[in-house]
Scaffold this motif. Structure first.
Motif, PDB file in Angstrom:
ATOM      1  N   ARG A  48       0.839  -1.208   0.000  1.00  0.00           N
ATOM      2  CA  ARG A  48       0.000   0.000   0.000  1.00  0.00           C
ATOM      3  C   ARG A  48       0.871   1.254   0.000  1.00  0.00           C
ATOM      4  O   ARG A  48       0.575   2.222  -0.686  1.00  0.00           O
ATOM      5  CB  ARG A  48      -0.922   0.033   1.204  1.00  0.00           C
ATOM      6  N   GLU A  51       2.307   1.710  -3.453  1.00  0.00           N
ATOM      7  CA  GLU A  51       1.258   2.176  -4.363  1.00  0.00           C
ATOM      8  C   GLU A  51       0.938   3.651  -4.131  1.00  0.00           C
ATOM      9  O   GLU A  51       0.748   4.416  -5.077  1.00  0.00           O
ATOM     10  CB  GLU A  51      -0.007   1.339  -4.190  1.00  0.00           C
ATOM     11  N   ASP A  68      -7.004   2.075 -12.056  1.00  0.00           N
ATOM     12  CA  ASP A  68      -7.947   2.526 -11.035  1.00  0.00           C
ATOM     13  C   ASP A  68      -7.383   2.373  -9.626  1.00  0.00           C
ATOM     14  O   ASP A  68      -7.612   3.224  -8.761  1.00  0.00           O
ATOM     15  CB  ASP A  68      -9.263   1.758 -11.173  1.00  0.00           C
ATOM     16  N   THR A  69      -6.643   1.307  -9.394  1.00  0.00           N
ATOM     17  CA  THR A  69      -6.084   1.093  -8.056  1.00  0.00           C
ATOM     18  C   THR A  69      -5.213   2.272  -7.634  1.00  0.00           C
ATOM     19  O   THR A  69      -5.344   2.784  -6.515  1.00  0.00           O
ATOM     20  CB  THR A  69      -5.253  -0.203  -8.009  1.00  0.00           C
ATOM     21  N   ARG A  72      -7.281   5.363  -6.860  1.00  0.00           N
ATOM     22  CA  ARG A  72      -7.922   5.305  -5.539  1.00  0.00           C
ATOM     23  C   ARG A  72      -6.909   5.548  -4.424  1.00  0.00           C
ATOM     24  O   ARG A  72      -7.217   6.226  -3.446  1.00  0.00           O
ATOM     25  CB  ARG A  72      -8.628   3.959  -5.354  1.00  0.00           C
ATOM     26  N   ARG A  73      -5.685   5.044  -4.565  1.00  0.00           N
ATOM     27  CA  ARG A  73      -4.649   5.316  -3.548  1.00  0.00           C
ATOM     28  C   ARG A  73      -4.373   6.818  -3.487  1.00  0.00           C
ATOM     29  O   ARG A  73      -4.258   7.396  -2.413  1.00  0.00           O
ATOM     30  CB  ARG A  73      -3.359   4.561  -3.861  1.00  0.00           C
ATOM     31  N   SER A 112     -12.301   1.774   1.293  1.00  0.00           N
ATOM     32  CA  SER A 112     -12.602   1.665  -0.133  1.00  0.00           C
ATOM     33  C   SER A 112     -11.460   2.095  -1.052  1.00  0.00           C
ATOM     34  O   SER A 112     -11.256   1.480  -2.095  1.00  0.00           O
ATOM     35  CB  SER A 112     -13.833   2.507  -0.460  1.00  0.00           C
ATOM     36  N   ASP A 113     -10.754   3.169  -0.690  1.00  0.00           N
ATOM     37  CA  ASP A 113      -9.704   3.678  -1.568  1.00  0.00           C
ATOM     38  C   ASP A 113      -8.327   3.115  -1.232  1.00  0.00           C
ATOM     39  O   ASP A 113      -7.558   2.792  -2.122  1.00  0.00           O
ATOM     40  CB  ASP A 113      -9.650   5.208  -1.517  1.00  0.00           C
ATOM     41  N   TYR A 114      -8.007   3.021   0.050  1.00  0.00           N
ATOM     42  CA  TYR A 114      -6.683   2.525   0.430  1.00  0.00           C
ATOM     43  C   TYR A 114      -6.691   1.017   0.690  1.00  0.00           C
ATOM     44  O   TYR A 114      -5.657   0.373   0.671  1.00  0.00           O
ATOM     45  CB  TYR A 114      -6.163   3.291   1.650  1.00  0.00           C
ATOM     46  N   GLU A 115      -7.863   0.475   0.952  1.00  0.00           N
ATOM     47  CA  GLU A 115      -8.080  -0.962   1.134  1.00  0.00           C
ATOM     48  C   GLU A 115      -7.192  -1.585   2.209  1.00  0.00           C
ATOM     49  O   GLU A 115      -6.517  -2.582   1.978  1.00  0.00           O
ATOM     50  CB  GLU A 115      -7.912  -1.706  -0.197  1.00  0.00           C
TER      51      GLU A 115
END
Length: 194
Positions: A48, A51, A68-69, A72-73, A112-115
């Motif tokens: 993470r 990313e 997209d990943t 979102r990060r 949701s964004d960083y998961e």
């Protein structure tokens, strides 16, 4: 007081003590230990972070072709910085409803964004809100650990019952609760004895 840490300045981090008196408004911070341990040795947290660094290094021209990943990060990092500033302002104005809103928005972004959230952490946040909390978010590196909850002191029993009941219904361990009052720095305590 709490500390506002700003790492964006090129001359190094800036540290600002900020007033933090939720107790004046009849509120407290509770730390909910979900009794799930972090599994950071598996490399998920390091992934993470990598990313996030890649996402923040992207130029505006590259954003249209970015996976997209990474978008979102990047969104998490940018909006989290905005939320930190908003919480600092809101707490300074004794706008604790806004503080709670930003705590919860932070958790949703971490989920949701960083998961980095988990079912246990999400269950805890939702149950705390259902139990009367004004805001709640996971804390730490994610993938387990604790949740910080801003709630009215007189709702403590309902909140604890709500969170405990939800955890047990979901098949999780019964959580532990700690008061998270702002205080002085950690100190060394000398204990008499051998």
């Amino acid at each position: 007081h709490v500390l506002l840490l700003d790492f964006s300045a090129p001359d190094g981090p800036h540290v600002q003590p900020r007033p933090w008196y939720p107790s004046v408004a009849g509120l407290e911070l509770l730390v909910v230990d979900t009794r799930t341990r972090h599994a950071n040795a598996d490399g998920a947290f390091a992934a993470r972070r990598t990313e996030g660094e890649l996402a923040m290094a992207l130029t505006p021209d590259a954003l249209s072709t970015t996976p997209d990943t990474l978008l979102r990060r990047r969104r998490h990092v940018e909006t989290e910085n905005e939320r930190v500033r908003a919480v600092a302002k809101a707490s300074g104005n004794d706008d604790w409803r806004a503080v709670g809103h930003h705590l919860t928005a932070s958790h949703h972004s971490l989920r949701s964004d960083y998961e980095v959230s988990t079912d246990v952490l999400d269950t805890t946040v939702e149950a705390a809100l259902a139990g009367g909390a004004w805001g709640a978010r996971m804390t730490g590196a994610g993938f387990g650990g604790s949740v910080v909850v801003l709630s009215p002191v007189d709702s403590r029993a309902d909140l604890i019952a709500s969170v405990t009941s939800a955890a047990l219904r979901a098949g999780h361990r019964a959580p532990r609760f700690l008061s998270g009052n702002a205080s002085g720095p950690a100190t060394r305590i000398r204990v008499a004895g051998p």
